[in-house]
Design an enzyme around this catalytic site. Sequence first.
Site, PDB file in Angstrom:
ATOM      1  N   ASN A  11      13.793 -23.491  -6.985  1.00  0.00           N
ATOM      2  CA  ASN A  11      12.475 -24.061  -6.683  1.00  0.00           C
ATOM      3  C   ASN A  11      12.715 -25.283  -5.801  1.00  0.00           C
ATOM      4  O   ASN A  11      13.113 -26.336  -6.294  1.00  0.00           O
ATOM      5  CB  ASN A  11      11.781 -24.459  -7.998  1.00  0.00           C
ATOM      6  CG  ASN A  11      10.489 -25.219  -7.761  1.00  0.00           C
ATOM      7  OD1 ASN A  11       9.965 -25.236  -6.645  1.00  0.00           O
ATOM      8  ND2 ASN A  11       9.968 -25.849  -8.798  1.00  0.00           N
ATOM      9  N   LYS A  13      10.657 -27.094  -4.295  1.00  0.00           N
ATOM     10  CA  LYS A  13       9.557 -28.071  -4.342  1.00  0.00           C
ATOM     11  C   LYS A  13       9.182 -28.487  -2.912  1.00  0.00           C
ATOM     12  O   LYS A  13       9.285 -27.673  -1.999  1.00  0.00           O
ATOM     13  CB  LYS A  13       9.935 -29.272  -5.206  1.00  0.00           C
ATOM     14  CG  LYS A  13      10.514 -28.843  -6.562  1.00  0.00           C
ATOM     15  CD  LYS A  13      10.558 -29.936  -7.561  1.00  0.00           C
ATOM     16  CE  LYS A  13      11.327 -29.452  -8.780  1.00  0.00           C
ATOM     17  NZ  LYS A  13      11.165 -30.289  -9.935  1.00  0.00           N
ATOM     18  N   HIS A  97       3.965 -24.174 -13.148  1.00  0.00           N
ATOM     19  CA  HIS A  97       5.026 -25.195 -13.185  1.00  0.00           C
ATOM     20  C   HIS A  97       4.439 -26.488 -13.755  1.00  0.00           C
ATOM     21  O   HIS A  97       3.285 -26.821 -13.489  1.00  0.00           O
ATOM     22  CB  HIS A  97       5.575 -25.427 -11.770  1.00  0.00           C
ATOM     23  CG  HIS A  97       6.812 -26.272 -11.775  1.00  0.00           C
ATOM     24  ND1 HIS A  97       6.759 -27.644 -11.849  1.00  0.00           N
ATOM     25  CD2 HIS A  97       8.121 -25.941 -11.753  1.00  0.00           C
ATOM     26  CE1 HIS A  97       8.004 -28.118 -11.863  1.00  0.00           C
ATOM     27  NE2 HIS A  97       8.851 -27.102 -11.805  1.00  0.00           N
ATOM     28  N   GLU A  99       4.717 -29.455 -12.901  1.00  0.00           N
ATOM     29  CA  GLU A  99       4.163 -30.383 -11.896  1.00  0.00           C
ATOM     30  C   GLU A  99       2.762 -29.939 -11.466  1.00  0.00           C
ATOM     31  O   GLU A  99       1.895 -30.772 -11.177  1.00  0.00           O
ATOM     32  CB  GLU A  99       5.128 -30.476 -10.700  1.00  0.00           C
ATOM     33  CG  GLU A  99       6.345 -31.314 -11.061  1.00  0.00           C
ATOM     34  CD  GLU A  99       7.619 -30.964 -10.314  1.00  0.00           C
ATOM     35  OE1 GLU A  99       7.554 -30.347  -9.238  1.00  0.00           O
ATOM     36  OE2 GLU A  99       8.702 -31.311 -10.836  1.00  0.00           O
ATOM     37  N   GLU A 169      10.763 -24.410 -19.493  1.00  0.00           N
ATOM     38  CA  GLU A 169      11.141 -25.654 -18.825  1.00  0.00           C
ATOM     39  C   GLU A 169      10.615 -26.843 -19.628  1.00  0.00           C
ATOM     40  O   GLU A 169       9.445 -27.226 -19.484  1.00  0.00           O
ATOM     41  CB  GLU A 169      10.537 -25.696 -17.422  1.00  0.00           C
ATOM     42  CG  GLU A 169      11.010 -24.574 -16.519  1.00  0.00           C
ATOM     43  CD  GLU A 169      10.998 -25.003 -15.067  1.00  0.00           C
ATOM     44  OE1 GLU A 169      12.064 -24.976 -14.451  1.00  0.00           O
ATOM     45  OE2 GLU A 169       9.926 -25.379 -14.559  1.00  0.00           O
ATOM     46  N   GLY A 175      13.975 -32.602 -13.532  1.00  0.00           N
ATOM     47  CA  GLY A 175      14.233 -33.653 -12.552  1.00  0.00           C
ATOM     48  C   GLY A 175      14.689 -34.967 -13.164  1.00  0.00           C
ATOM     49  O   GLY A 175      14.690 -35.997 -12.492  1.00  0.00           O
ATOM     50  N   SER A 214      17.064 -29.570 -15.073  1.00  0.00           N
ATOM     51  CA  SER A 214      18.348 -30.214 -14.763  1.00  0.00           C
ATOM     52  C   SER A 214      19.553 -29.297 -14.978  1.00  0.00           C
ATOM     53  O   SER A 214      20.604 -29.743 -15.408  1.00  0.00           O
ATOM     54  CB  SER A 214      18.503 -31.522 -15.551  1.00  0.00           C
ATOM     55  OG  SER A 214      17.452 -32.418 -15.183  1.00  0.00           O
ATOM     56  N   GLY A 235      15.697 -26.633  -9.851  1.00  0.00           N
ATOM     57  CA  GLY A 235      15.045 -27.524  -8.891  1.00  0.00           C
ATOM     58  C   GLY A 235      16.073 -28.200  -8.010  1.00  0.00           C
ATOM     59  O   GLY A 235      16.604 -27.617  -7.057  1.00  0.00           O
ATOM     60  N   GLY A 236      16.404 -29.448  -8.346  1.00  0.00           N
ATOM     61  CA  GLY A 236      17.287 -30.270  -7.516  1.00  0.00           C
ATOM     62  C   GLY A 236      18.563 -29.570  -7.060  1.00  0.00           C
ATOM     63  O   GLY A 236      18.938 -29.650  -5.890  1.00  0.00           O
TER      64      GLY A 236
HETATM   65  C1  PEP Z   1      12.047 -27.251 -11.774  1.00  0.00           C
HETATM   66  O1  PEP Z   1      11.374 -27.987 -11.067  1.00  0.00           O
HETATM   67  O2  PEP Z   1      11.632 -26.120 -12.061  1.00  0.00           O
HETATM   68  C2  PEP Z   1      13.328 -27.742 -12.255  1.00  0.00           C
HETATM   69  C3  PEP Z   1      13.953 -27.085 -13.193  1.00  0.00           C
HETATM   70  O3  PEP Z   1      13.810 -28.911 -11.663  1.00  0.00           O
HETATM   71  P1  PEP Z   1      15.238 -29.597 -11.908  1.00  0.00           P
HETATM   72  O4  PEP Z   1      16.272 -28.497 -11.909  1.00  0.00           O
HETATM   73  O5  PEP Z   1      15.407 -30.531 -10.771  1.00  0.00           O
HETATM   74  O6  PEP Z   1      15.172 -30.272 -13.228  1.00  0.00           O
END
Ligand code: PEP
Length: 252
Positions: A11, A13, A97, A99, A169, A175, A214, A235-236
Amino acid sequence: MTKRRPLVAGNWKMNGSRTESAALLDGIKKGMSSASKAEVAVCPPYILIPLAAEKLVGSAVAWGGQNLSAHESGAYTGEISGPMLRDYGCTYVIVGHSERRTLYGENDAMVAEKYGAAQAVGLIPILCVGETLQEREVNRTEAVVARQLDVVLGKHGIGSFRNAVVAYEPVWAIGTGKTATPRQAQDVHRFIRSRLAARDKTVAESTRILYGGSMKGGNAGELLTQPDIDGGLIGGASLQAEEFLTICRAAD
Ligand code: PEP
């Protein structure tokens, strides 16, 4: 027992210029083994989906959206619909999600609408569920996840999960660099599968449940070996080809 093919989905973002994204897509494509057991997908920002389609067509990497409108077309300024995503070859779309839920006010009913809109055009929704830290601290994790799942189950039925992926999640892990322990994640994944199994065991056994929050190259292995964790929503760590590929290899 049904064998579930692991899925690792990135993802992105709201990140990446055209140039950076082209390099990232090239790096992922190059590093992917055609013999990979795990399925791999990337979900770039809408505007970069045509670039992903151009770069990834014919490769082992699928692509998808991060969101979609509940409507097919019409006067919805700024929105992108399921048919548009399909038109650009998307396989997946993330719905619900955290967010979107917290920053854009998407509630369970809206998420369920989007889930249905995705499936109506043949997109596979990646349905995100998860509790906040406060909810975990007052032992409401299962109640929250159950509510988020039940609204979708109530509207679309257990059969719809044949063509859907669930992503657990925990909001406190997204994040933040704080990852759920393998045990914490497995407990909730098992709970999600049992919630689905209460309606249909076969569907529950075949539904992929991803962990997100994460996940990185360094912690993916121990999370992905848990029996009910079938991959990751990243994500990251999906913004660096090598880091993302390390997770994909761990899922193999
Ligand atoms: C996400 O946004 O779905 C996510 C898991 O982000 P991160 O891996 O950065 O925590």
